[in-house]
Design a protein around this motif. Sequence first.
Motif, PDB file in Angstrom:
ATOM      1  N   GLU A 125      -0.420  59.437-109.680  1.00 40.32           N
ATOM      2  CA  GLU A 125      -1.760  59.695-109.166  1.00 40.32           C
ATOM      3  C   GLU A 125      -1.627  60.474-107.860  1.00 40.32           C
ATOM      4  OE1 GLU A 125      -5.838  57.317-107.971  1.00 40.32           O
ATOM      5  OE2 GLU A 125      -4.206  56.232-108.917  1.00 40.32           O
ATOM      6  N   MET A 126      -2.365  61.583-107.770  1.00 37.48           N
ATOM      7  CA  MET A 126      -2.181  62.519-106.664  1.00 37.48           C
ATOM      8  C   MET A 126      -3.382  62.546-105.711  1.00 37.48           C
ATOM      9  SD  MET A 126       0.785  64.191-107.448  1.00 37.48           S
ATOM     10  CE  MET A 126       0.628  65.637-106.449  1.00 37.48           C
ATOM     11  N   ALA A 127      -3.103  62.920-104.462  1.00 36.97           N
ATOM     12  CA  ALA A 127      -4.121  63.094-103.435  1.00 36.97           C
ATOM     13  C   ALA A 127      -4.688  64.510-103.482  1.00 36.97           C
ATOM     14  CB  ALA A 127      -3.501  62.831-102.058  1.00 36.97           C
ATOM     15  N   PHE A 128      -5.839  64.663-102.853  1.00 36.11           N
ATOM     16  CA  PHE A 128      -6.487  65.974-102.712  1.00 36.11           C
ATOM     17  C   PHE A 128      -6.577  66.672-104.078  1.00 36.11           C
ATOM     18  CE2 PHE A 128      -4.236  65.043 -98.718  1.00 36.11           C
ATOM     19  CZ  PHE A 128      -5.297  65.013 -97.833  1.00 36.11           C
ATOM     20  N   ASP A 129      -6.314  67.965-104.098  1.00 40.93           N
ATOM     21  CA  ASP A 129      -6.300  68.756-105.324  1.00 40.93           C
ATOM     22  C   ASP A 129      -4.866  69.109-105.721  1.00 40.93           C
ATOM     23  OD1 ASP A 129      -5.809  70.424-103.190  1.00 40.93           O
ATOM     24  OD2 ASP A 129      -7.198  71.991-103.800  1.00 40.93           O
ATOM     25  N   HIS A 130      -3.917  68.280-105.320  1.00 38.78           N
ATOM     26  CA  HIS A 130      -2.508  68.629-105.486  1.00 38.78           C
ATOM     27  C   HIS A 130      -2.055  68.661-106.942  1.00 38.78           C
ATOM     28  CE1 HIS A 130      -1.342  67.908-101.014  1.00 38.78           C
ATOM     29  NE2 HIS A 130      -2.397  68.689-101.176  1.00 38.78           N
ATOM     30  N   ARG A 131      -2.661  67.862-107.813  1.00 39.86           N
ATOM     31  CA  ARG A 131      -2.338  67.955-109.239  1.00 39.86           C
ATOM     32  C   ARG A 131      -2.724  69.339-109.776  1.00 39.86           C
ATOM     33  NH1 ARG A 131      -1.072  64.459-113.098  1.00 39.86           N
ATOM     34  NH2 ARG A 131      -1.579  62.687-111.780  1.00 39.86           N
ATOM     35  N   GLU A 132      -3.897  69.816-109.399  1.00 41.11           N
ATOM     36  CA  GLU A 132      -4.342  71.137-109.844  1.00 41.11           C
ATOM     37  C   GLU A 132      -3.463  72.250-109.260  1.00 41.11           C
ATOM     38  OE1 GLU A 132      -6.465  68.790-108.535  1.00 41.11           O
ATOM     39  OE2 GLU A 132      -7.371  68.191-110.434  1.00 41.11           O
ATOM     40  N   ILE A 133      -3.018  72.070-108.031  1.00 39.64           N
ATOM     41  CA  ILE A 133      -2.112  73.045-107.414  1.00 39.64           C
ATOM     42  C   ILE A 133      -0.820  73.137-108.217  1.00 39.64           C
ATOM     43  CG2 ILE A 133      -0.652  73.482-105.393  1.00 39.64           C
ATOM     44  CD1 ILE A 133      -2.982  72.375-103.671  1.00 39.64           C
ATOM     45  N   ILE A 134      -0.259  71.987-108.565  1.00 40.68           N
ATOM     46  CA  ILE A 134       0.986  71.969-109.340  1.00 40.68           C
ATOM     47  C   ILE A 134       0.756  72.550-110.733  1.00 40.68           C
ATOM     48  CG2 ILE A 134       2.734  70.469-110.398  1.00 40.68           C
ATOM     49  CD1 ILE A 134       2.422  68.655-107.869  1.00 40.68           C
ATOM     50  N   GLN A 135      -0.388  72.241-111.340  1.00 45.40           N
ATOM     51  CA  GLN A 135      -0.694  72.797-112.659  1.00 45.40           C
ATOM     52  C   GLN A 135      -0.773  74.321-112.605  1.00 45.40           C
ATOM     53  OE1 GLN A 135      -4.244  70.529-113.601  1.00 45.40           O
ATOM     54  NE2 GLN A 135      -3.058  68.971-114.712  1.00 45.40           N
ATOM     55  N   LYS A 136      -1.390  74.866-111.575  1.00 51.49           N
ATOM     56  CA  LYS A 136      -1.457  76.328-111.432  1.00 51.49           C
ATOM     57  C   LYS A 136      -0.051  76.899-111.278  1.00 51.49           C
ATOM     58  CE  LYS A 136      -3.728  80.057-108.947  1.00 51.49           C
ATOM     59  NZ  LYS A 136      -4.293  80.683-110.137  1.00 51.49           N
ATOM     60  N   PHE A 137       0.782  76.234-110.502  1.00 51.53           N
ATOM     61  CA  PHE A 137       2.163  76.663-110.324  1.00 51.53           C
ATOM     62  C   PHE A 137       2.906  76.683-111.663  1.00 51.53           C
ATOM     63  CE2 PHE A 137       6.579  75.203-109.803  1.00 51.53           C
ATOM     64  CZ  PHE A 137       7.104  76.278-109.112  1.00 51.53           C
ATOM     65  N   VAL A 138       2.754  75.627-112.434  1.00 54.08           N
ATOM     66  CA  VAL A 138       3.432  75.537-113.740  1.00 54.08           C
ATOM     67  C   VAL A 138       2.940  76.656-114.663  1.00 54.08           C
ATOM     68  CG1 VAL A 138       3.618  74.133-115.846  1.00 54.08           C
ATOM     69  CG2 VAL A 138       3.936  73.071-113.586  1.00 54.08           C
ATOM     70  N   MET A 139       1.645  76.924-114.672  1.00 53.41           N
ATOM     71  CA  MET A 139       1.081  77.954-115.551  1.00 53.41           C
ATOM     72  C   MET A 139       1.552  79.353-115.157  1.00 53.41           C
ATOM     73  SD  MET A 139      -0.998  76.488-117.814  1.00 53.41           S
ATOM     74  CE  MET A 139      -2.161  77.750-118.249  1.00 53.41           C
ATOM     75  N   GLU A 140       1.696  79.601-113.859  1.00 51.91           N
ATOM     76  CA  GLU A 140       1.998  80.958-113.394  1.00 51.91           C
ATOM     77  C   GLU A 140       3.473  81.221-113.123  1.00 51.91           C
ATOM     78  OE1 GLU A 140      -0.519  82.423-110.309  1.00 51.91           O
ATOM     79  OE2 GLU A 140      -2.344  81.709-111.306  1.00 51.91           O
ATOM     80  N   ILE A 141       4.229  80.204-112.807  1.00 53.64           N
ATOM     81  CA  ILE A 141       5.617  80.414-112.373  1.00 53.64           C
ATOM     82  C   ILE A 141       6.637  79.902-113.378  1.00 53.64           C
ATOM     83  CG2 ILE A 141       7.302  79.956-110.545  1.00 53.64           C
ATOM     84  CD1 ILE A 141       4.968  81.736-109.637  1.00 53.64           C
ATOM     85  N   ILE A 142       6.418  78.723-113.884  1.00 52.10           N
ATOM     86  CA  ILE A 142       7.437  78.136-114.768  1.00 52.10           C
ATOM     87  C   ILE A 142       7.259  78.616-116.194  1.00 52.10           C
ATOM     88  CG2 ILE A 142       8.305  75.960-115.726  1.00 52.10           C
ATOM     89  CD1 ILE A 142       7.910  74.707-113.039  1.00 52.10           C
TER      90      ILE A 142
END
Length: 142
Positions: A125-142
């Motif tokens: 379980e994540m704080a702020f919008d950090h789950r969405e930040i990581i999801q964007k990273f996964v979609m664009e970088i990984i």
Amino acid sequence: MSYTYQYPRPAITVDAIVTAERNGEQWVLLIRRKAYPFEGKWALPGGFVNMDETLAESCQRELEEETALTGVVLKQFYTFDAVDRDPRARTISVVFTGQIPEPVPVKGGDDALEAEWFPIISLPEMAFDHREIIQKFVMEII
């Protein structure tokens, strides 16, 4: 130096997405927050930018203070600016990314209760919008 403006100003923060590989799987470094808001929830290492530092310097400092991890080459990734992303105030976060070969021991410090590596596909379980930040990273970088 004192600053006085006629209009309200947003706060600027930085966050670090640091990844590493273990057994062919990507892991991400998170911290458990010590204080309000989202006390006890997991988040990306990061915090407010000081008046006398660049964004990159701030991100390196926050990463070291909260995880004891140093020497990571960080690259600016994206700016997150949703109006309600932080319940304390209007806050804009500039996110940096970095990768190291494998997860290394980390230790929570400053305003982080602990620091730990998590599989990037299995986040707590994540704080702020950090789950969405990581999801964007996964979609664009990984």
